[in-house]
Design a protein around this motif. Sequence first.
Motif, PDB file in Angstrom:
ATOM      1  N   ALA A 120       0.827  -1.211   0.000  1.00  0.00           N
ATOM      2  CA  ALA A 120       0.000   0.000   0.000  1.00  0.00           C
ATOM      3  C   ALA A 120       0.862   1.262   0.000  1.00  0.00           C
ATOM      4  O   ALA A 120       0.531   2.248  -0.665  1.00  0.00           O
ATOM      5  CB  ALA A 120      -0.921  -0.011   1.215  1.00  0.00           C
ATOM      6  N   ARG A 121       1.994   1.219   0.724  1.00  0.00           N
ATOM      7  CA  ARG A 121       2.853   2.400   0.773  1.00  0.00           C
ATOM      8  C   ARG A 121       3.511   2.645  -0.583  1.00  0.00           C
ATOM      9  O   ARG A 121       3.739   3.793  -0.986  1.00  0.00           O
ATOM     10  CB  ARG A 121       3.921   2.245   1.856  1.00  0.00           C
ATOM     11  N   GLU A 122       3.801   1.567  -1.298  1.00  0.00           N
ATOM     12  CA  GLU A 122       4.406   1.719  -2.618  1.00  0.00           C
ATOM     13  C   GLU A 122       3.455   2.466  -3.562  1.00  0.00           C
ATOM     14  O   GLU A 122       3.881   3.339  -4.332  1.00  0.00           O
ATOM     15  CB  GLU A 122       4.760   0.339  -3.182  1.00  0.00           C
ATOM     16  N   LYS A 123       2.169   2.147  -3.487  1.00  0.00           N
ATOM     17  CA  LYS A 123       1.181   2.865  -4.305  1.00  0.00           C
ATOM     18  C   LYS A 123       1.138   4.340  -3.916  1.00  0.00           C
ATOM     19  O   LYS A 123       1.018   5.228  -4.765  1.00  0.00           O
ATOM     20  CB  LYS A 123      -0.205   2.241  -4.122  1.00  0.00           C
ATOM     21  N   LEU A 124       1.266   4.586  -2.619  1.00  0.00           N
ATOM     22  CA  LEU A 124       1.235   5.959  -2.128  1.00  0.00           C
ATOM     23  C   LEU A 124       2.444   6.744  -2.649  1.00  0.00           C
ATOM     24  O   LEU A 124       2.327   7.900  -3.065  1.00  0.00           O
ATOM     25  CB  LEU A 124       1.209   5.922  -0.595  1.00  0.00           C
ATOM     26  N   VAL A 125       3.613   6.103  -2.620  1.00  0.00           N
ATOM     27  CA  VAL A 125       4.835   6.761  -3.108  1.00  0.00           C
ATOM     28  C   VAL A 125       4.723   7.052  -4.606  1.00  0.00           C
ATOM     29  O   VAL A 125       5.123   8.121  -5.083  1.00  0.00           O
ATOM     30  CB  VAL A 125       6.077   5.895  -2.806  1.00  0.00           C
ATOM     31  N   GLU A 126       4.150   6.115  -5.356  1.00  0.00           N
ATOM     32  CA  GLU A 126       3.953   6.337  -6.797  1.00  0.00           C
ATOM     33  C   GLU A 126       3.094   7.572  -7.041  1.00  0.00           C
ATOM     34  O   GLU A 126       3.382   8.384  -7.930  1.00  0.00           O
ATOM     35  CB  GLU A 126       3.285   5.107  -7.419  1.00  0.00           C
ATOM     36  N   ASP A 159      14.115   8.781  -6.535  1.00  0.00           N
ATOM     37  CA  ASP A 159      14.456   7.857  -5.450  1.00  0.00           C
ATOM     38  C   ASP A 159      13.649   6.563  -5.549  1.00  0.00           C
ATOM     39  O   ASP A 159      14.157   5.473  -5.257  1.00  0.00           O
ATOM     40  CB  ASP A 159      14.208   8.525  -4.093  1.00  0.00           C
ATOM     41  N   PHE A 160      12.402   6.697  -5.948  1.00  0.00           N
ATOM     42  CA  PHE A 160      11.538   5.517  -6.074  1.00  0.00           C
ATOM     43  C   PHE A 160      12.089   4.560  -7.135  1.00  0.00           C
ATOM     44  O   PHE A 160      12.166   3.339  -6.925  1.00  0.00           O
ATOM     45  CB  PHE A 160      10.120   5.968  -6.418  1.00  0.00           C
ATOM     46  N   LEU A 161      12.487   5.112  -8.275  1.00  0.00           N
ATOM     47  CA  LEU A 161      13.031   4.285  -9.356  1.00  0.00           C
ATOM     48  C   LEU A 161      14.366   3.662  -8.959  1.00  0.00           C
ATOM     49  O   LEU A 161      14.723   2.573  -9.433  1.00  0.00           O
ATOM     50  CB  LEU A 161      13.196   5.119 -10.633  1.00  0.00           C
ATOM     51  N   ALA A 162      15.094   4.356  -8.082  1.00  0.00           N
ATOM     52  CA  ALA A 162      16.389   3.836  -7.640  1.00  0.00           C
ATOM     53  C   ALA A 162      16.258   2.871  -6.466  1.00  0.00           C
ATOM     54  O   ALA A 162      17.261   2.330  -5.982  1.00  0.00           O
ATOM     55  CB  ALA A 162      17.297   5.004  -7.242  1.00  0.00           C
ATOM     56  N   GLY A 163      15.037   2.680  -5.992  1.00  0.00           N
ATOM     57  CA  GLY A 163      14.817   1.768  -4.871  1.00  0.00           C
ATOM     58  C   GLY A 163      15.136   2.369  -3.524  1.00  0.00           C
ATOM     59  O   GLY A 163      15.257   1.644  -2.522  1.00  0.00           O
ATOM     60  N   GLU A 164      15.305   3.701  -3.463  1.00  0.00           N
ATOM     61  CA  GLU A 164      15.610   4.372  -2.196  1.00  0.00           C
ATOM     62  C   GLU A 164      14.335   4.549  -1.368  1.00  0.00           C
ATOM     63  O   GLU A 164      13.235   4.709  -1.904  1.00  0.00           O
ATOM     64  CB  GLU A 164      16.213   5.762  -2.472  1.00  0.00           C
ATOM     65  N   ASP A 165      14.475   4.543  -0.051  1.00  0.00           N
ATOM     66  CA  ASP A 165      13.337   4.788   0.838  1.00  0.00           C
ATOM     67  C   ASP A 165      13.023   6.284   0.850  1.00  0.00           C
ATOM     68  O   ASP A 165      13.934   7.125   0.830  1.00  0.00           O
ATOM     69  CB  ASP A 165      13.654   4.311   2.261  1.00  0.00           C
ATOM     70  N   VAL A 166      11.744   6.616   0.879  1.00  0.00           N
ATOM     71  CA  VAL A 166      11.309   8.024   0.884  1.00  0.00           C
ATOM     72  C   VAL A 166      10.712   8.335   2.254  1.00  0.00           C
ATOM     73  O   VAL A 166       9.833   7.609   2.739  1.00  0.00           O
ATOM     74  CB  VAL A 166      10.266   8.285  -0.220  1.00  0.00           C
ATOM     75  N   SER A 167      11.193   9.388   2.882  1.00  0.00           N
ATOM     76  CA  SER A 167      10.748   9.714   4.239  1.00  0.00           C
ATOM     77  C   SER A 167       9.294  10.175   4.244  1.00  0.00           C
ATOM     78  O   SER A 167       8.752  10.662   3.247  1.00  0.00           O
ATOM     79  CB  SER A 167      11.626  10.825   4.833  1.00  0.00           C
ATOM     80  N   ALA A 168       8.653  10.038   5.417  1.00  0.00           N
ATOM     81  CA  ALA A 168       7.257  10.449   5.578  1.00  0.00           C
ATOM     82  C   ALA A 168       7.097  11.944   5.344  1.00  0.00           C
ATOM     83  O   ALA A 168       6.100  12.393   4.762  1.00  0.00           O
ATOM     84  CB  ALA A 168       6.767  10.068   6.975  1.00  0.00           C
ATOM     85  N   GLU A 169       8.083  12.733   5.787  1.00  0.00           N
ATOM     86  CA  GLU A 169       7.965  14.191   5.652  1.00  0.00           C
ATOM     87  C   GLU A 169       7.954  14.605   4.188  1.00  0.00           C
ATOM     88  O   GLU A 169       7.163  15.478   3.779  1.00  0.00           O
ATOM     89  CB  GLU A 169       9.122  14.869   6.395  1.00  0.00           C
ATOM     90  N   ARG A 170       8.817  14.003   3.375  1.00  0.00           N
ATOM     91  CA  ARG A 170       8.832  14.334   1.935  1.00  0.00           C
ATOM     92  C   ARG A 170       7.521  13.931   1.270  1.00  0.00           C
ATOM     93  O   ARG A 170       6.996  14.638   0.404  1.00  0.00           O
ATOM     94  CB  ARG A 170      10.009  13.644   1.252  1.00  0.00           C
TER      95      ARG A 170
END
Length: 687
Positions: free
Chosen positions: A210-216, A228-239
Amino acid sequence: MTDPPLSAIRNIGIISHIDAGKTTVSERILFYTGETHRMGEVHDGLATMDWMPQEQERGITITATATCCNWRDIRINLIDTPGHIDFTMEVERSMRVLDGAIAVFSGVEGVQPQSESVWRQAERYRVPRICFVNKLDRVGSDHEAVLAQMERRLGARPLLLQLPVGSEAAFSGVIDLLDRQMITFADTDLGMTVTRQELPDSFREQAAVAREKLVEAAADFDDTILTDFLAGEDVSAERLRLAIRTGTLACSVFPVLLGSALRNKGVQPLLDAVAFYLPSPLDVPPVTGKNTSTGDEVSIPCTVDAPLCALAFKVVAEEGRKLTYLRIYSGSLKPGMALANGSRGRFEKVARIFRMHAHRREAADHAGAGDIVAVTGFKDVLTGDTLCDPSLHLELAGMNVPEPVVSLAVEPKGVDDREKLLPALDKLQWEDPTFRVHEDRETGQTILTGMGELHLEIIIDRLARDFGVGVKTGRPQVVYRETVARGLTHREVFRVEQEGKAVGGEVLFSLKPLERGAGVQLSLDRLNDGALSNDLKNALAEAMHKGCAAGGLAGYPLTDLAIEIIEAPFEQGVTSEAGIRAAAQRGLIRALKDAGVVMLEPVMALEIITPAEATGRVIGTLQQKRGRIEGIDGLGEMEVIHALVPLAELFGYMTELRSATKGRGTFSMEFDSFVNAPQELRLKFGL
């Protein structure tokens, strides 16, 4: 009270279909923000926001109610709006002045007809929204089905920020997808204690998907997140919050939170979301108005340093005096200030300023840009009027007022009631632009016109309770419309002799029927320059509009009609304003007789929820009422019937539906369109 910075103000409304839980959510917001010290319940008739006796008895919200509270470092000006279609004007005027909204959906019923109506109203004013799927503790609740309905029926892009912990009666909390935590709410202290803990192992895989859909979705509003998403990096909640806020303010995505307000679960994260995602007055585009002197468009900066500009969005009659609700767009307001009413060309003086907590007032010594307050002292201000510094000569855009469709004849019970009736009706018209009063030209009866049976029922109740006026009523009547059957051109010459001198007017015009929903379109473009003065042109246009509003051959307003003024000769010493008006109005009636009129009746869109075994019986009752079935959807053990039915056939329908469904069926309706009325109706009016 110390004034917060503009960036810390949230002017929000709560909108939804009736019975989705708006007022229950409002009560929890007031309790958790410390504004009240006990929760009022709708079913007990003790809700703070439902303060009117009529609301407490029926368990529904009738009037938009304003309050303010503080959450963390944010001041929230909150308006709880009605969910019943009869009171749609309360939602309309609220949407006009709010910066953001919480849309509440039932986790069981999902997107309902009035959900669609209020959503469209918010769309019209480009109001950013967050969504709260309520009642997840109920049997049959399904938040994923609600999300699918939002996409299909609202054309919206919902963005799920939480997952439920448990389902139906076992619902106990939510999973925060941004912070990857489980949030639970203590039952021992009415949900005041909110516990955040590490994500349980059983939810990790589901939450990751579910979080992956949210990041997309967030990547659409922040290119660095996409990288960052394409590179597989984690994205912080604040961003993620900043990106989601960008999309929310643009009305491109709508964050969705979950909970059960009645069980005190999910409201504090909803308040956090109000602070995170909904706009401050600085985040919305500056409001624009028209300079009444030059006609130029003017942009109003949201700052206390500018001259004052405010919109009156609600007027209430209290003990014979007006309490006027204002949204202040610029400048500051103080008691004793003299203001110009840019809509009416008059001047008003501020007596006192109040911050409202439902019907309770808190006196204030000033208010500034971004505020929503109530003011006493205004005499001639009505809903939609602009109040501004006398130097501005400014008028803001008004509101879209829906046309009432049901009328009721009333007469006073006694002599005392006769004297009090018209003044009381005047005060009720101050408050409600959808409530109209006129006298029947043939019978002399006083006719009340409103949005539906419940609307008029509340008016009658308020006449008795608030104003001490007893009335006898007739059966509710449908407000029909008329239009022309065919196009024609008509010349009308009016002449009369006054004191030995000829006075008159002449006009040549054409009538043409238009498609349904087009309204009345009047054109004076073919008049030669100089043929008539501007005053006479204005008089001619006003006479035509009044003639259309006054009614055609059956006495109902005209619509779906194009009127083009072709000639209006000016004869020196003869043509006068009174003569032009008389020629226009008499000519319109004569042209209608020649062209023939078509009666139009209002058709309502119904959504009926019925047990599956009663569906056949319900459809049978609708077909007897000239109804047209548009579709049937499944809803667990229930079925939802969508139908279009003439309003004339729907008076008292609830009793029939209860009989057909053994008391288990419910329905809601809203105005859909006007269509050609049946031949027997034309014969009834002798057309």
